[in-house]
Design an enzyme around this catalytic site. Structure first.
Site, PDB file in Angstrom:
ATOM      1  N   ASP A 177       7.343  10.654   1.877  1.00  0.00           N
ATOM      2  CA  ASP A 177       6.193  11.503   2.199  1.00  0.00           C
ATOM      3  C   ASP A 177       6.284  12.132   3.591  1.00  0.00           C
ATOM      4  O   ASP A 177       6.915  11.574   4.493  1.00  0.00           O
ATOM      5  CB  ASP A 177       4.899  10.675   2.157  1.00  0.00           C
ATOM      6  N   ASP A 178       5.589  13.252   3.729  1.00  0.00           N
ATOM      7  CA  ASP A 178       5.200  13.865   5.008  1.00  0.00           C
ATOM      8  C   ASP A 178       6.246  14.779   5.630  1.00  0.00           C
ATOM      9  O   ASP A 178       5.980  15.378   6.673  1.00  0.00           O
ATOM     10  CB  ASP A 178       4.798  12.819   6.057  1.00  0.00           C
ATOM     11  N   HIS A 228       2.276  17.564  -1.097  1.00  0.00           N
ATOM     12  CA  HIS A 228       1.572  16.540  -0.318  1.00  0.00           C
ATOM     13  C   HIS A 228       0.552  17.185   0.621  1.00  0.00           C
ATOM     14  O   HIS A 228       0.286  16.658   1.700  1.00  0.00           O
ATOM     15  CB  HIS A 228       2.592  15.709   0.465  1.00  0.00           C
ATOM     16  N   HIS A 232      -1.898  17.557   5.657  1.00  0.00           N
ATOM     17  CA  HIS A 232      -2.147  16.118   5.571  1.00  0.00           C
ATOM     18  C   HIS A 232      -3.570  15.695   5.958  1.00  0.00           C
ATOM     19  O   HIS A 232      -3.768  14.735   6.708  1.00  0.00           O
ATOM     20  CB  HIS A 232      -1.141  15.367   6.452  1.00  0.00           C
ATOM     21  N   HIS A 322       8.567   7.054   3.983  1.00  0.00           N
ATOM     22  CA  HIS A 322       8.196   8.246   4.743  1.00  0.00           C
ATOM     23  C   HIS A 322       9.407   8.881   5.429  1.00  0.00           C
ATOM     24  O   HIS A 322      10.409   8.203   5.682  1.00  0.00           O
ATOM     25  CB  HIS A 322       7.116   7.908   5.774  1.00  0.00           C
TER      26      HIS A 322
END
Length: 358
Positions: A177-178, A228, A232, A322
């Site tokens: 993620d991210d 995603h 965020h 991540h």
């Protein structure tokens, strides 16, 4: 001259009336005692702030997203619109609602015993009448001091959030993620390429705009690229129009950069409401969570990450990791080759999430 004086008096009356409205609204803000409690929606507790106004329960407007209702602010009319089949519009600082009946294609105005009130920047609206107008059932159990809402939504029509695939084959998905970022992402891609392992990258749209070449590389090297959000946020704290913008803008830049349109979404922090889940579904996206949380973002060592994966792995599992620019993620990079080797030795096959969840 008489007309001038009459208009002048009228103007003074309007100013005075406006001042009274401001004073009245300020008095409500000052007088309201905001408390915290759980309100149960379809037998699930939702913690929320609330206050009582003229004996009526007032909740934040965004609370209704937990019921599957779309919630937005109409800037033109300075009102909160809550939509679930029908529409309830609640103007700020007014003691009435406008109710739109889709079946009859007509608006009905109804006076209220409460005033839609802004406290600490958040509009509060009446729970009972709003829920009833949207086809929900509200009850109160005095024995346990509990307010219950039944949305009357058929179970089969509620969107699915996938934590894992219900399979017996030893297949597992690695997810990150991210990203993309310029430090962690290239290292992860190098390891995955060396090990010939496909993964799923849940990318942040803003990061794709910064590092488009890395997003391209993900796709070129056989990885799945997924949504995603743009930057965020906690989606539960956004109006529905803002949630849609977060998701669609990310899909647009990913498709523009890579030629691939994402079909999967993971809400930041795993935070979403029933309304957000409906948005994902309407946009053609499957809502993907995880079954193995490595907690790598907290600075876990490679050994700690491997211990978590060994404990929580299972056929159909989805492993959360991540790849954003953070010195705490060295454990992620160090653990990855060992994780791949160990899972392979146990007979696991690595697949992307879209191949795992079909």
């Amino acid at each position: 001259m008489k007309a001038y004086k009459k208009n002048q008096r009228l103007g003074l009356i309007l100013v005075a009336f406006s001042l009274l409205n401001i004073i009245f609204a300020s008095h409500i803000q000052a007088a309201a005692t905001v408390s915290q409690a759980s309100i149960w929606v379809d037998n699930q507790p939702i913690k929320t702030s609330y206050f009582m106004q003229n004996g009526r329960l007032m909740v934040p407007d965004l609370f209704f997203k937990h019921t599957g209702a779309m919630v937005d602010k109409n800037e033109k009319y300075n009102s909160i619109a809550v939509e679930r089949n029908n529409i309830v519009a609640l103007p700020l600082d007014k003691a009435y609602m406008d109710y739109y009946m889709k079946g009859k294609n007509k608006w009905i105005r109804e006076n209220l015993a409460t005033t839609t009130t802004v406290i600490n920047g958040r509009p509060y609206i009446p729970l009972l009448v709003t829920a009833q107008k949207l086809g929900m059932t509200v009850t109160y159990d005095p024995k346990i001091n509990r307010t219950n809402i039944q949305t009357n939504t058929p179970t089969e029509s509620k969107p699915i959030a996938y934590e894992k695939a219900e399979i017996t084959e030893k297949k597992i998905a690695l997810t990150f993620d991210d990203g993309p970022d310029k430090i962690i992402t290239p290292q992860i891609l190098d390891i995955l390429k060396e090990k010939d392992v496909p993964a799923t990258f849940f990318v942040v749209g803003e990061q794709v705009s910064f590092y488009p070449q890395l997003a391209k590389r993900m796709v070129e090297e056989g990885h799945a690229i997924a949504n995603h959000s743009w930057d965020h946020p906690e989606l539960s704290k956004l109006y529905t129009a803002e949630v849609i913008q977060q998701i669609t803008s990310t899909n647009e830049i990913v498709e523009r950069v890579t030629g691939v349109k994402p079909t999967l979404v993971r809400p930041p922090y795993g935070d979403f409401t029933a309304a957000d889940a409906i948005v994902f579904e309407k946009l053609g996206l499957k809502n993907i969570l995880w079954s193995v949380d490595t907690l790598d973002w907290s600075g876990k060592s490679a050994e700690e990450i491997l211990t978590i994966v060994n404990k929580d792995k299972s056929p159909g599992g989805i492993v959360l990791q991540h790849n954003f620019q953070n010195t705490k993620l060295q454990g992620t990079v160090d653990a990855l080759p060992q994780m791949i080797d160990q899972l392979r030795a146990e007979g696991y096959e690595f697949v992307t999430v879209d191949n795992l969840i079909k």
